[in-house]
Design a protein around this motif. Structure first.
Motif, PDB file in Angstrom:
ATOM      1  N   LEU A 136       0.807  -1.232   0.000  1.00  0.00           N
ATOM      2  CA  LEU A 136       0.000   0.000   0.000  1.00  0.00           C
ATOM      3  C   LEU A 136       0.835   1.275   0.000  1.00  0.00           C
ATOM      4  O   LEU A 136       0.626   2.142  -0.866  1.00  0.00           O
ATOM      5  N   PRO A 137       1.791   1.464   0.927  1.00  0.00           N
ATOM      6  CA  PRO A 137       2.526   2.741   0.933  1.00  0.00           C
ATOM      7  C   PRO A 137       3.446   2.931  -0.263  1.00  0.00           C
ATOM      8  O   PRO A 137       3.965   4.040  -0.464  1.00  0.00           O
ATOM      9  N   THR A 138       3.648   1.881  -1.070  1.00  0.00           N
ATOM     10  CA  THR A 138       4.480   2.019  -2.270  1.00  0.00           C
ATOM     11  C   THR A 138       3.658   2.363  -3.508  1.00  0.00           C
ATOM     12  O   THR A 138       4.220   2.641  -4.563  1.00  0.00           O
ATOM     13  N   MET A 139       2.327   2.356  -3.376  1.00  0.00           N
ATOM     14  CA  MET A 139       1.467   2.635  -4.524  1.00  0.00           C
ATOM     15  C   MET A 139       1.260   4.125  -4.752  1.00  0.00           C
ATOM     16  O   MET A 139       0.989   4.559  -5.870  1.00  0.00           O
ATOM     17  N   SER A 140       1.368   4.923  -3.702  1.00  0.00           N
ATOM     18  CA  SER A 140       1.137   6.366  -3.815  1.00  0.00           C
ATOM     19  C   SER A 140       1.817   7.073  -2.658  1.00  0.00           C
ATOM     20  O   SER A 140       2.084   6.469  -1.607  1.00  0.00           O
ATOM     21  N   GLN A 141       2.068   8.363  -2.823  1.00  0.00           N
ATOM     22  CA  GLN A 141       2.595   9.196  -1.741  1.00  0.00           C
ATOM     23  C   GLN A 141       1.570  10.235  -1.293  1.00  0.00           C
ATOM     24  O   GLN A 141       1.879  11.097  -0.488  1.00  0.00           O
ATOM     25  N   ASN A 142       0.351  10.129  -1.820  1.00  0.00           N
ATOM     26  CA  ASN A 142      -0.717  11.056  -1.457  1.00  0.00           C
ATOM     27  C   ASN A 142      -1.513  10.463  -0.293  1.00  0.00           C
ATOM     28  O   ASN A 142      -2.110   9.391  -0.437  1.00  0.00           O
TER      29      ASN A 142
END
Length: 439
Positions: A136-142
């Motif tokens: 999950l945290p590698t899919m987006s930084q928003n």
């Protein structure tokens, strides 16, 4: 500070959410019906099942850390987490079916079969479930996009949990035509095939975009040092454990309550259908987190769980079904809020760890499965152990002590655990974490 743009699109978001739906097709069968299957269908004693659950959960705790370590040390063209969906989906589906096979062995042979299949299923469940959280945290930084992805995941997962809880026994009756062994077997075959397809679909559509190669494969000693300083991760890990402890106790007791206290097992699907309201709680997360912090939103969810449990208490002791079902309804809304925030808040602790120079999403995400396994194991031990001590006898009229144990598990223990969850979450320092991530 301006938020980063959104990176994902709806096909990827839905595919990500369906990964949790896939896992829950089997997972919900384990948490809700496996104890009943072992005692009332397969013929194992409640005491033997209690020991099995403890051994399995101890093994699963170790396995969670192993899978987390494997993720953090995976070098693949697909990334660190994503290839696990490809590698372990088929073994997971096959082992799920084997767990509900009922070979005509001796009592010892049956117990050995249960140990081999259940322990194997626990390892493979961790192998396909941990990557859902770690990716999950590698899919987006928003931050808002991560919240949306977490909500979609839990909405899909909770929907399938409800489907399994409501339709499993009717499907068992349909496929078995009076033979529960055959009914459970063909039901898990259907669920496992669907699960396999959905997990592979996730592999095909999700992407890992934000991996810092310089800090992505750090030595275990440095990871452990970071974990000791990651106070929010420690607190949310305890909350996850407590949530799954109370979930295991309530879910496993539901079928016994309606079968032996109300003498109507056909009400189980009806009772479980009211848990559909957990989806309301999941959807409320997007609204509530615009107004409140994630910590306060989860605290609100726990308060709603408590309120629902108090209403359920009144329904149990008056045996008035409308009140009991109202309690299930309210409690489920709170459950949706709490469990929907779990992966989102773990993702925050992973990003917090990255701010300390350690990107160890595998180990930190393993806390989800660690808490699930510990909670389910201890919950299974409590339920089966208390039943054994009270003299539970399957498919017979129960004595007064067993009926009291059923009420204790279904009503009072959950109330106590919800209160402990609220107190523990009070120490979750989200403000310090947010400031560190924003730097």
């Amino acid at each position: 500070m301006k938020e980063p743009p959104w990176q994902t699109r709806w096909p990827e978001r839905i595919s990500y959410g369906l990964s949790d739906a896939a896992d829950n097709l089997v997972f919900q069968m384990m948490t809700t019906y496996l104890m009943f299957f072992y005692t009332d269908v397969y013929g194992l004693s409640a005491g033997a099942v209690a020991v099995l659950f403890v051994v399995a959960r101890i093994a699963d705790v170790v396995e969670s850390l192993i899978i987390g370590y494997m993720i953090d040390h995976t070098h693949s063209k697909y990334g660190k987490s994503r290839p696990f969906f490809l590698w372990y989906a088929l073994p997971y589906a096959v082992m799920a079916v084997l767990t509900f096979v009922t070979p005509n062995f001796s009592s010892t042979g049956k117990l050995i079969w249960a140990y081999v299949t259940y322990l194997g299923l626990g390892f493979l469940y961790t192998a396909v479930n941990s990557p859902i959280t770690s990716i999950l945290p590698t899919m987006s930084q928003n931050p808002r996009e991560l919240t949306l992805l977490g909500v979609i995941r839990q909405f899909c997962g909770s929907s399938v949990q409800i489907i399994v809880a409501v339709f499993t026994l009717p499907l068992v009756k349909f496929f078995g035509k009076g033979d529960q062994q055959q009914g459970f077997f063909w039901t898990i075959v259907v669920f496992s095939v669907i699960s396999l397809i959905l997990i592979w679909n996730t592999f095909l559509h999700v992407r890992e975009r934000f991996t810092n190669r310089e800090i992505a494969h750090q030595p275990l000693a440095l990871v452990i040092k970071m974990l000791r300083k990651n106070q929010p991760w420690i607190i949310i890990s305890i909350v996850i454990f407590l949530f799954w402890l109370v979930t295991a106790i309530k879910n496993q007791t539901t079928v016994y309550y309606f079968k032996y206290v109300l003498h109507n097992a056909d009400l189980v699907p009806w009772a479980n259908s009211f848990t559909l309201t957990s989806l309301i709680g999941v959807l409320l997360i997007m609204v509530l987190t615009r107004i409140l912090s994630k910590k306060k939103t989860m605290q609100l969810g726990i308060i709603v769980e408590l309120a629902g449990q108090l209403v359920l208490l009144a329904g149990v002791y008056t045996q008035w079904l409308p009140v009991l079902f109202l309690g299930v309804t309210i409690n489920s809304i709170g459950n949706g809020i709490v469990v929907g925030l779990v992966s989102i808040m773990i993702a925050d602790t992973i990003r917090y760890g990255t701010s300390m120079g350690i990107q160890a999403e595998g180990i930190l995400a393993s806390t989800d499965d660690f808490g699930v396994n510990m909670g389910l194991g201890l919950g299974g031990l409590i339920t089966a152990g208390l039943f054994e001590l009270s003299g539970y006898a399957p498919n017979q009229v129960q004595n007064a002590a067993t009926l009291q144990m059923i009420n204790l598990n279904y009503v009072w223990l959950p109330l106590v655990i919800y209160l402990i969850m609220f107190v523990v979450l009070h120490f979750y320092d989200d403000q310090r974490m947010v400031r560190a991530i924003a730097k």
